[in-house]
Design a protein around this motif. Sequence first.
Motif, PDB file in Angstrom:
ATOM      1  N   ALA A 131     -10.653 -33.205  23.658  1.00 34.33           N
ATOM      2  CA  ALA A 131     -10.977 -33.242  22.728  1.00 34.33           C
ATOM      3  C   ALA A 131      -9.844 -32.765  22.200  1.00 34.33           C
ATOM      4  O   ALA A 131      -9.061 -33.367  20.776  1.00 34.33           O
ATOM      5  CB  ALA A 131     -12.411 -32.763  22.297  1.00 34.33           C
ATOM      6  N   SER A 173      -5.980 -34.810  19.687  1.00 34.39           N
ATOM      7  CA  SER A 173      -6.438 -34.729  17.840  1.00 34.39           C
ATOM      8  C   SER A 173      -4.994 -34.260  17.567  1.00 34.39           C
ATOM      9  O   SER A 173      -3.986 -33.447  17.850  1.00 34.39           O
ATOM     10  CB  SER A 173      -7.629 -33.562  17.332  1.00 34.39           C
ATOM     11  OG  SER A 173      -8.431 -34.356  18.195  1.00 34.39           O
ATOM     12  N   VAL A 190     -13.754 -33.602  15.120  1.00 29.47           N
ATOM     13  CA  VAL A 190     -13.487 -32.225  15.695  1.00 29.47           C
ATOM     14  C   VAL A 190     -13.971 -30.477  16.055  1.00 29.47           C
ATOM     15  O   VAL A 190     -14.440 -29.849  16.792  1.00 29.47           O
ATOM     16  CB  VAL A 190     -12.217 -32.396  16.371  1.00 29.47           C
ATOM     17  CG1 VAL A 190     -11.847 -31.766  18.110  1.00 29.47           C
ATOM     18  CG2 VAL A 190     -12.047 -34.012  16.727  1.00 29.47           C
TER      19      VAL A 190
END
Length: 593
Positions: free
Chosen positions: A382, A386, A394
């Motif tokens: 994740a 990003s 997040v």
Amino acid sequence: MVDWRSDSDDDDNFEWESDGDAEPSSTPALRNLDAAGPSTLVRQDSNGWGNGEAPPTSLIEGYVGMGFPKEMVVKGIKVIGHSDSNALLELLLTYKTLGDDAAVGNCSTSGFIPQSTEDDDDDLDSEYWDGDDDADGREAGSDGSSDEGFLRELSEMDKKINSLVDMGYPENEANLAITRCGVDAPLYVLVDSVCASQAAGEYEVTGRCFDSFRGRKKARLMEDSKKKRKRYGGGSQGSRPPLDEESMPLPNPMVGFNLPGDMLRTVSRKLPRQAIGPPYFYFENVALAPRGSWDAFSRHLYDIVPEFLDSKYMCAAARKRGYIHNLPIETRVNLLPPAPKTIFEAFPHYKKWWPSWDNRKHLNCLQTCIASAKLTERIQRALASSSNPPPPSVQKYVMKECRKWNLVWVGKNKVAALDPDEFEYLLGFPRDHTRGIGKTERYKSLGNSFQVDSVAWHLSVLKDMYPNGVNVLSLFTGIGGGEVALHRLGIHMRIVISVEIGEVNRRILRGWWDQTQTGTLIEIADVQSLTNERVDSYVERFGGFDLVIGGSPCNNLTGSNRHHRDGLDGEHSALFFHYVRILSAVKAAMRRM
């Protein structure tokens, strides 16, 4: 030369786990107090007993033991039966108020009970109690299940009596407590009743009870209880409300009575005379227990006000715990060197990769398990996909998991769980204290342990009081957090009798003891096997105990164990009452010295 002995059978049937799923409570379900009662018509057999059932002799003896004449008890049972102990007790108190002669001669004048009618036709279908059908769906007037219900109630009574006897209470007092509180009363209520009777020294009803009955105060309270139980289903399932007790408020922040270097606060307390040491005692459990739990802990330990302390004020990890003890609080000293108070003080090497948007200063409570590799991989993916810094959504997801699992930053976008050595360091144990067992077992044992710096802060007052060392009775020892605290304080342990059911935990304690101590360690596996007679023999053998320390299992109390948060009715958390029993036995034996 270390003198190590074992008084156990190496029983390892269960190891306590604070945050896993515990077995369901074995305590019988609470009866629905809104269930309809028996008909007001009273059938009498050839011997004159109502409803065709002669009461157990022990039941009559129980009421006689409370101070009621036998003839009065027999008359009361003939009038309304003996299935509803509260109604029978209320009737007997009414008789007592009216006068023994009047009660035995004519008991139909009381306004506190429904008027009973003897009918030659025995027409039970014509009269019922007001209210709903009973818990089994049968109508109140039906008498087809009376034998089944009676046998079931006797079975429930036998189970409760056996449980109380196993805790060390005399059978007659257990029987009397059930008579007084009802067979469906929770176990902690029955223990409370026995302790109250023992404290009073007699088993008689006081004038205050008569006043409350004359004012119908108890009747109103019972009615309120019925309404509440009806609202929540009247059972012991998931719909059960919190315990109907006043909840002891938890302080915020949890800073105890004082902290190291705290010169501004002054706390004074006055202990009840019967609680003053020696022996000194120290009891610990989770602070965030179900409502009413700490009221009950305090009530059974001389009504001492608990001390709530979050270990984040003593080290770099939070651990909210409550402590009930009779130790002095004015001359405490902190362990040296003091524990690091922040994550970076404890683990400065993690600062290299720590992102600016992770503002944690302390770790949360160390649990008995850690995050999976799949979770840490998901977090890494994740973050890698990003921007830098990652978007708020997040960040929120990552921070939630980091706080929950105490994850630390070990590389770019890479988080990991603490290892067992870091657990030991944060909890105040020596390095490698738990080494030599499986990694999973290490986490489990450490997650259930004391935070040594916090406990040592409280126990430090013993050093000047016992310069030649202490005799310790350690209940629910775990991996020896209390013993490590005393050792780090420089307090010699001449004798330690350790009661711990987990073989892994006993092996850890034994290994540490052999390496560091010169005193005598006696190990017992099961707290239930430490009978009052056995306590007497140890007190006589070793000249008493200076400290009784322990934290009973919190399986049915912890916040993450929500499916089985049965409070002190829980199968494992009810072992607290053995702490109370054993402490009382120690104090009684030492008074006889």
